[in-house]
Enzyme design. Structure first.
Site, PDB file in Angstrom:
ATOM      1  N   HIS A   1      29.596  54.405  43.728  1.00 30.43           N
ATOM      2  CA  HIS A   1      30.093  54.804  45.024  1.00 30.43           C
ATOM      3  C   HIS A   1      29.346  55.789  45.456  1.00 30.43           C
ATOM      4  O   HIS A   1      29.010  56.884  44.770  1.00 30.43           O
ATOM      5  CB  HIS A   1      31.575  54.963  45.212  1.00 30.43           C
ATOM      6  CG  HIS A   1      32.579  54.194  44.533  1.00 30.43           C
ATOM      7  ND1 HIS A   1      32.971  54.005  43.305  1.00 30.43           N
ATOM      8  CD2 HIS A   1      33.406  53.231  45.187  1.00 30.43           C
ATOM      9  CE1 HIS A   1      33.919  52.977  43.172  1.00 30.43           C
ATOM     10  NE2 HIS A   1      34.009  52.603  44.114  1.00 30.43           N
TER      11      HIS A   1
ATOM     12  N   ASP B   1      30.692  59.131  43.987  1.00 30.73           N
ATOM     13  CA  ASP B   1      30.655  59.223  42.918  1.00 30.73           C
ATOM     14  C   ASP B   1      29.460  60.221  42.369  1.00 30.73           C
ATOM     15  O   ASP B   1      29.641  61.014  41.523  1.00 30.73           O
ATOM     16  CB  ASP B   1      30.328  57.946  41.779  1.00 30.73           C
ATOM     17  CG  ASP B   1      31.610  56.886  42.009  1.00 30.73           C
ATOM     18  OD1 ASP B   1      32.656  57.223  42.442  1.00 30.73           O
ATOM     19  OD2 ASP B   1      31.276  55.724  41.789  1.00 30.73           O
TER      20      ASP B   1
ATOM     21  N   MET C   1      23.935  47.856  41.601  1.00 29.86           N
ATOM     22  CA  MET C   1      24.674  47.557  42.741  1.00 29.86           C
ATOM     23  C   MET C   1      25.336  49.045  43.320  1.00 29.86           C
ATOM     24  O   MET C   1      25.329  49.982  42.513  1.00 29.86           O
ATOM     25  CB  MET C   1      26.103  46.762  42.040  1.00 29.86           C
ATOM     26  CG  MET C   1      27.214  46.542  43.099  1.00 29.86           C
ATOM     27  SD  MET C   1      28.472  48.206  43.118  1.00 29.86           S
ATOM     28  CE  MET C   1      29.608  47.318  42.285  1.00 29.86           C
TER      29      MET C   1
ATOM     30  N   GLU D   1      34.669  41.992  47.336  1.00 28.69           N
ATOM     31  CA  GLU D   1      35.505  42.204  46.135  1.00 28.69           C
ATOM     32  C   GLU D   1      37.173  41.870  46.300  1.00 28.69           C
ATOM     33  O   GLU D   1      37.692  42.888  46.913  1.00 28.69           O
ATOM     34  CB  GLU D   1      35.482  43.399  45.349  1.00 28.69           C
ATOM     35  CG  GLU D   1      36.203  43.509  44.162  1.00 28.69           C
ATOM     36  CD  GLU D   1      35.902  44.761  43.374  1.00 28.69           C
ATOM     37  OE1 GLU D   1      34.939  45.253  43.512  1.00 28.69           O
ATOM     38  OE2 GLU D   1      36.781  45.154  42.446  1.00 28.69           O
TER      39      GLU D   1
ATOM     40  N   LYS E   1      41.240  41.697  46.205  1.00 30.60           N
ATOM     41  CA  LYS E   1      42.199  42.389  45.271  1.00 30.60           C
ATOM     42  C   LYS E   1      43.632  42.023  46.022  1.00 30.60           C
ATOM     43  O   LYS E   1      43.698  42.346  47.167  1.00 30.60           O
ATOM     44  CB  LYS E   1      42.224  43.751  44.891  1.00 30.60           C
ATOM     45  CG  LYS E   1      42.996  44.369  43.840  1.00 30.60           C
ATOM     46  CD  LYS E   1      42.761  45.778  43.548  1.00 30.60           C
ATOM     47  CE  LYS E   1      43.430  46.616  42.786  1.00 30.60           C
ATOM     48  NZ  LYS E   1      43.295  48.013  42.444  1.00 30.60           N
TER      49      LYS E   1
ATOM     50  N   GLU F   1      36.988  39.984  40.216  1.00 36.49           N
ATOM     51  CA  GLU F   1      37.266  40.914  39.079  1.00 36.49           C
ATOM     52  C   GLU F   1      38.333  40.332  38.410  1.00 36.49           C
ATOM     53  O   GLU F   1      39.594  39.744  38.848  1.00 36.49           O
ATOM     54  CB  GLU F   1      37.847  42.218  39.629  1.00 36.49           C
ATOM     55  CG  GLU F   1      38.449  43.176  38.443  1.00 36.49           C
ATOM     56  CD  GLU F   1      38.550  44.568  38.912  1.00 36.49           C
ATOM     57  OE1 GLU F   1      37.557  45.087  39.704  1.00 36.49           O
ATOM     58  OE2 GLU F   1      39.463  45.212  38.670  1.00 36.49           O
TER      59      GLU F   1
ATOM     60  N   HIS G   1      42.100  41.494  39.112  1.00 34.67           N
ATOM     61  CA  HIS G   1      42.782  41.359  40.287  1.00 34.67           C
ATOM     62  C   HIS G   1      43.329  39.971  40.445  1.00 34.67           C
ATOM     63  O   HIS G   1      44.161  39.827  41.049  1.00 34.67           O
ATOM     64  CB  HIS G   1      41.560  41.525  41.461  1.00 34.67           C
ATOM     65  CG  HIS G   1      40.914  43.020  41.456  1.00 34.67           C
ATOM     66  ND1 HIS G   1      39.841  43.382  42.281  1.00 34.67           N
ATOM     67  CD2 HIS G   1      41.371  43.977  40.961  1.00 34.67           C
ATOM     68  CE1 HIS G   1      39.529  44.533  42.248  1.00 34.67           C
ATOM     69  NE2 HIS G   1      40.471  45.141  41.344  1.00 34.67           N
TER      70      HIS G   1
ATOM     71  N   ASP H   1      33.052  41.691  38.144  1.00 38.81           N
ATOM     72  CA  ASP H   1      33.920  42.683  37.653  1.00 38.81           C
ATOM     73  C   ASP H   1      34.755  42.372  36.390  1.00 38.81           C
ATOM     74  O   ASP H   1      35.861  41.721  36.633  1.00 38.81           O
ATOM     75  CB  ASP H   1      34.682  43.504  38.622  1.00 38.81           C
ATOM     76  CG  ASP H   1      34.021  44.560  39.496  1.00 38.81           C
ATOM     77  OD1 ASP H   1      32.389  44.671  39.393  1.00 38.81           O
ATOM     78  OD2 ASP H   1      34.527  45.413  40.351  1.00 38.81           O
TER      79      ASP H   1
ATOM     80  N   ASP I   1      47.813  48.406  38.064  1.00 35.54           N
ATOM     81  CA  ASP I   1      46.182  47.860  38.046  1.00 35.54           C
ATOM     82  C   ASP I   1      45.922  48.506  36.693  1.00 35.54           C
ATOM     83  O   ASP I   1      45.861  49.812  36.847  1.00 35.54           O
ATOM     84  CB  ASP I   1      45.591  48.496  39.149  1.00 35.54           C
ATOM     85  CG  ASP I   1      44.099  48.171  39.109  1.00 35.54           C
ATOM     86  OD1 ASP I   1      43.633  47.415  38.286  1.00 35.54           O
ATOM     87  OD2 ASP I   1      43.453  48.842  39.845  1.00 35.54           O
TER      88      ASP I   1
ATOM     89  N   ASP J   1      42.990  47.751  34.399  1.00 37.57           N
ATOM     90  CA  ASP J   1      41.691  48.349  34.147  1.00 37.57           C
ATOM     91  C   ASP J   1      41.389  48.365  32.476  1.00 37.57           C
ATOM     92  O   ASP J   1      40.512  49.556  32.140  1.00 37.57           O
ATOM     93  CB  ASP J   1      41.087  49.501  34.832  1.00 37.57           C
ATOM     94  CG  ASP J   1      40.705  49.281  36.380  1.00 37.57           C
ATOM     95  OD1 ASP J   1      40.679  48.002  36.750  1.00 37.57           O
ATOM     96  OD2 ASP J   1      40.742  50.097  37.022  1.00 37.57           O
TER      97      ASP J   1
ATOM     98  N   ASP K   1      34.420  46.924  35.079  1.00 40.88           N
ATOM     99  CA  ASP K   1      35.116  47.940  35.818  1.00 40.88           C
ATOM    100  C   ASP K   1      36.369  48.186  35.384  1.00 40.88           C
ATOM    101  O   ASP K   1      37.503  47.520  35.808  1.00 40.88           O
ATOM    102  CB  ASP K   1      35.205  47.253  37.151  1.00 40.88           C
ATOM    103  CG  ASP K   1      35.682  48.055  38.197  1.00 40.88           C
ATOM    104  OD1 ASP K   1      35.834  49.450  37.956  1.00 40.88           O
ATOM    105  OD2 ASP K   1      36.331  47.848  39.406  1.00 40.88           O
TER     106      ASP K   1
HETATM  107  C1  GCO Z   1      39.712  48.871  42.080  1.00 40.36           C
HETATM  108  C2  GCO Z   1      38.380  47.978  42.227  1.00 40.36           C
HETATM  109  C3  GCO Z   1      37.225  49.082  42.490  1.00 40.36           C
HETATM  110  C4  GCO Z   1      35.971  48.494  42.934  1.00 40.36           C
HETATM  111  C5  GCO Z   1      35.113  49.432  43.466  1.00 40.36           C
HETATM  112  C6  GCO Z   1      33.771  49.110  43.592  1.00 40.36           C
HETATM  113  O1  GCO Z   1      40.808  48.088  41.689  1.00 40.36           O
HETATM  114  O2  GCO Z   1      39.885  50.035  42.058  1.00 40.36           O
HETATM  115  O3  GCO Z   1      38.336  47.204  41.297  1.00 40.36           O
HETATM  116  O4  GCO Z   1      36.946  49.876  41.302  1.00 40.36           O
HETATM  117  O5  GCO Z   1      35.474  47.472  42.075  1.00 40.36           O
HETATM  118  O6  GCO Z   1      35.618  50.309  44.287  1.00 40.36           O
HETATM  119  O7  GCO Z   1      33.718  48.374  44.535  1.00 40.36           O
HETATM  120 MN    MN Z   2      36.408  46.378  40.888  1.00 36.30          MN
HETATM  121 MN    MN Z   3      40.116  46.807  40.152  1.00 38.77          MN
END
Ligand code: GCO
Ligand code: MN
Ligand code: MN
Length: 404
Positions: free
Chosen positions: A56, A59, A90, A183, A185, A219, A222, A247, A257, A259, A289
């Site tokens: 991002h 970041d 990306m 993307e 979610k 993802e 998600h 992702d 969430d 991850d 991700d």
């Molecule tokens: C989340 C998302 C993010 C995006 C990221 C890039 O659940 O926070 O997956 O990690 O992938 O902002 O687009």
């Molecule tokens: Mn993501």
């Molecule tokens: Mn995510």
């Protein structure tokens, strides 16, 4: 330690600066790890065999950085990329951390916020292009609501559409030629996020001015949060020709969430996903991700990153074994019943085919009695994943007993 599951850049594994850089903050607790600089992340990822790093805007460059500070950070990052041979495939915009975006960015009810979101995204697209990114991701983290009393559901879709159309034209006018990846979610951080699933995003893309420029960045976590199957979702994206990016991570259904490290939770689903990507020749980045557990120190972060890539490679090897396993292939062939004559009649409508099909009689009871052998096929898959079906040859493997 180096073995056949040690990644190389040819495997196209990528991480976000925000993933391995995640300091372990959660809604209930402060960070548990020190921040890592972008150049040090590049160096470590390259050492582990990754292909690239995504980011991002914020970041790398803090939202309130002065121009000289921005230039220094970008210069040092680019130097690290070239020193260590990593690419940036990306880029994306942080449209969720700053309080200005608390009720949405492109879908805010405040026209000033929507304009600021466009402004910030164009600057971030400039940065991404400077770093060589070819895919630009839109994750609408704050595009949603907790309460619908604002009555903006249809407006939000139209504001979102206008913004994406605007940015696609910006990309063309600048000669950036990005491919854009939406993307989806379902929730988190908003109570309900707009375009919550892969299917919703695919439907929305068809309403854009230049739909060919837009695809998906699905993802694992998600779709799983929504209680859906990720391989099913990805198959639909592939079928639509829209798998622009992916992702990878893991997630328990019905939780916050998480991850998690790729393969940490739903191994069999991860296997069928890897098999799908490999069988269909997906050649884009395999982006993780995810982030290390909050319990971990920096050592745990690199164990996490190495683990994501190793698990993918192990599953890729398992997918190859699955394709070469004689017993599995025999069970698969038995599962799929071919009938050339009937397939000729059903493949394409013609009045003759329709008449012939209507005249035809079917042994419905026989069709209902047939056992397709899925229990056996799935058990063989489980045994292969558990490592008791050996390598490429199945000659010495004990036959699985079939009871009828
Ligand atoms: C989340 C998302 C993010 C995006 C990221 C890039 O659940 O926070 O997956 O990690 O992938 O902002 O687009
Ligand atoms: Mn993501
Ligand atoms: Mn995510």
């Amino acid at each position: 330690m180096s073995d056949s599951y040690t990644p190389t850049p040819a495997d196209k594994f990528t991480f976000g600066l925000w993933t391995v850089g995640n300091p372990g903050r959660d809604p209930f607790g402060e960070p548990t790890r020190q921040p890592l600089s972008a150049p040090s992340i590049v160096e470590r990822l390259a050492g582990l065999g990754a292909y690239g790093v995504n980011l991002h805007d914020n970041d790398l460059v803090p939202i309130d950085a002065a121009a000289a500070e921005r230039d220094r950070l970008v210069r040092e990052f680019k130097q690290a990329l070239s020193d260590h041979g990593l690419v940036v495939p990306m880029a994306t915009t942080n449209l969720f951390t700053d309080p200005a975006f608390k009720d949405g960015a492109f879908t805010s009810a405040d026209a000033r916020v929507r304009a600021y979101a466009l402004h910030k995204t164009m600057l971030s697209m400039d940065l991404g292009h400077e770093l060589g990114a070819q895919t630009y991701v839109f994750w609408g983290g704050r595009e949603g609501t907790e309460v619908d009393a604002g009555g903006k559901l249809l407006d939000a879709l139209s504001w979102f559409r206008d913004s994406l159309n605007f940015l696609a034209e910006y990309s063309r006018s600048q000669g950036y030629n990005y491919r854009f990846a939406l993307e989806p979610k379902p929730n988190e951080p908003r109570g309900d996020i707009f375009l919550p699933t892969v299917g919703s995003a695919l439907g929305f893309i068809a309403t854009l001015d230049q739909p060919d420029l837009f695809g998906l960045n699905p993802e694992f976590a998600h779709e799983t949060m929504a209680g859906l199957s990720f391989p099913h979702a990805v198959a639909q994206v592939i079928d639509a020709g829209k798998l622009f990016h992916i992702d990878l991570n893991d997630q328990k259904p019905g939780r916050f969430d998480q991850d998690l490290r790729f393969g940490a939770e739903n191994l069999k689903t991860a296997f069928f996903l890897v098999k799908l990507l490999e069988d269909t020749g997906y050649d884009g980045p395999r982006h993780f991700d995810a982030h290390a557990l909050r319990t971990e120190d920096e050592g745990g972060v690199w164990a996490f990153a190495r683990g994501c890539m190793r698990t993918y490679l192990i599953l890729r090897e398992k997918a190859r074994q699955w394709g070469e396993d004689a017993e599995i292939q025999a069970a698969l062939a038995a599962y799929r019943v071919e009938d050339e004559e009937l397939q000729g009649l059903t493949g394409k409508f013609s009045p003759e085919n329709a008449r012939a099909l209507k005249r035809r009689s079917f042994d419905r009871e026989m069709l209902g009695r047939r056992g397709p052998g899925l229990e056996q096929l799935d058990q063989l898959t489980v045994e292969l994943l558990l490592g008791v079906r050996g390598g490429t040859s199945t000659a010495s493997q004990p036959e699985t007993e079939v009871t009828t």
